[in-house]
Structures are given as C-alpha cells and as structure tokens.
Enzyme design. Structure first.
Site, short mmCIF file in Angstrom:
data_model
loop_
_atom_site.label_atom_id
_atom_site.label_comp_id
_atom_site.label_asym_id
_atom_site.label_seq_id
_atom_site.Cartn_x
_atom_site.Cartn_y
_atom_site.Cartn_z
N GLY A 46 -2.07 7.73 5.91
CA GLY A 46 -1.42 7.18 4.74
C GLY A 46 -2.45 6.79 3.70
O GLY A 46 -3.61 6.51 4.03
N CYS A 88 -7.69 1.07 8.37
CA CYS A 88 -7.42 1.37 6.96
C CYS A 88 -8.61 2.13 6.38
O CYS A 88 -9.76 1.77 6.63
CB CYS A 88 -7.19 0.06 6.21
SG CYS A 88 -6.84 0.25 4.46
N HIS A 130 2.40 -0.69 6.01
CA HIS A 130 0.99 -0.83 5.66
C HIS A 130 0.74 -0.33 4.23
O HIS A 130 0.11 -1.02 3.42
CB HIS A 130 0.16 -0.04 6.67
CG HIS A 130 -1.31 -0.05 6.42
ND1 HIS A 130 -2.20 -0.66 7.27
CD2 HIS A 130 -2.07 0.51 5.44
CE1 HIS A 130 -3.44 -0.49 6.82
NE2 HIS A 130 -3.38 0.22 5.71
N HIS A 134 -0.06 -2.28 0.43
CA HIS A 134 -1.14 -1.98 -0.52
C HIS A 134 -0.63 -2.08 -1.96
O HIS A 134 -1.36 -2.53 -2.85
CB HIS A 134 -1.69 -0.57 -0.31
CG HIS A 134 -2.81 -0.48 0.67
ND1 HIS A 134 -4.02 -1.12 0.51
CD2 HIS A 134 -2.90 0.20 1.85
CE1 HIS A 134 -4.81 -0.84 1.53
NE2 HIS A 134 -4.15 -0.04 2.37
#
Length: 150
Positions: A46, A88, A130, A134
């Site tokens: 992602g 991440c 997630h 952001h």
C-alpha cells in the site's frame, strides 16, 4: 510512468491532513500510475499520497489479489478486531504490533471519479486502515502496542 521518492518519517508532510481530490484529470492518472510503480518497486502492499509528497486523498493497494486505486476513500463499516505486526515504507526497517478492525468496508472513487465499494478482511483490512490513516496524518507508529522493533 515513473518512480517517486518515498517520504520518510520525520518529514512534516506525513503528519498533515490531505485535501480531497476534486480534479479527475491526466495529472491524477499519472500520480496513481507512479504510485503503483513506486509501491511495487519498494515491495510494498500500500502507498498513500503523502508518502510520495502529495497532500491528496489518494491510496493504492495490492495485497496480492490485484491493484486497487482509492481516491477520497472513507471507511463506511468496521467490525471485529485483529492484532498483527505492521510496517511502513515511510518508516523503513521498523515494525510493530497494531490493533485494527478484522473487516472493513471502504467507499472510494477511481481515477475517473466513479464511486466503488471495497470490502477487506485480515491483511486487506489492515492495509485499508493503515493507508487511510496516512491521509489524516497518522502513522502506524502511534498505534503500536508495546515497542517498535527493528
């Protein structure tokens, strides 16, 4: 299509709230294509707009069942609970356990402005949460239970 630089933790853009996308044009399509290329090149699942320096509500995801582009995404349903390790691309080498919903439903537009609905469980649900975090300036590191590893 081109690779974009992935913004790293400490850059102030990562803690800012993104603007809604209102223009569905060629620039948006190029951004989305570049985000997919950048995500795949970094072996991610992602990527969100601010991670490539764009304060736009744009997310790309591919957890192994095909690419999804989400413009102006919002979670419309969340149920259950899962506790799993996350990482991440903007926080390289760091991992931590986070609590997320087990299942989520997301409403989002595509690059042409057409609305669509996605449902995700397990990894896909974590990824939706997630990446949408952001867009609101929230990093997974603020949700870690216990210590960050790495």
């Amino acid at each position: 299509m081109a690779l974009r630089n992935i913004v790293k933790e400490g850059d102030p853009i990562l803690v800012k709230k993104c603007r809604m996308v209102e223009k569905f044009d060629e620039k948006l399509s190029v951004l989305i294509d570049d985000m997919f290329d950048t995500m795949y090149n970094a072996n991610g699942v992602g990527l969100a707009g601010p991670q490539v320096g764009q304060l736009k509500r744009v997310v790309v995801i591919d957890v192994g069942d095909g690419p999804m582009e989400l413009v102006n995404p919002e979670i419309t349903m969340a149920e259950g609970e899962q506790t799993e390790t996350e990482g991440c691309l903007s926080v390289p080498g760091k991992y931590g356990v986070c609590k997320r919903p087990a299942k989520v439903q997301v409403k989002a537009q595509d690059r042409n402005g057409k609305w669509q609905v996605f449902t995700g469980e397990e990894l896909k649900a974590r990824c939706f949460c997630h990446e949408i975090d952001h867009l609101d300036g929230i990093l997974f590191t603020s949700k870690v239970i216990g210590e960050l590893e790495g």
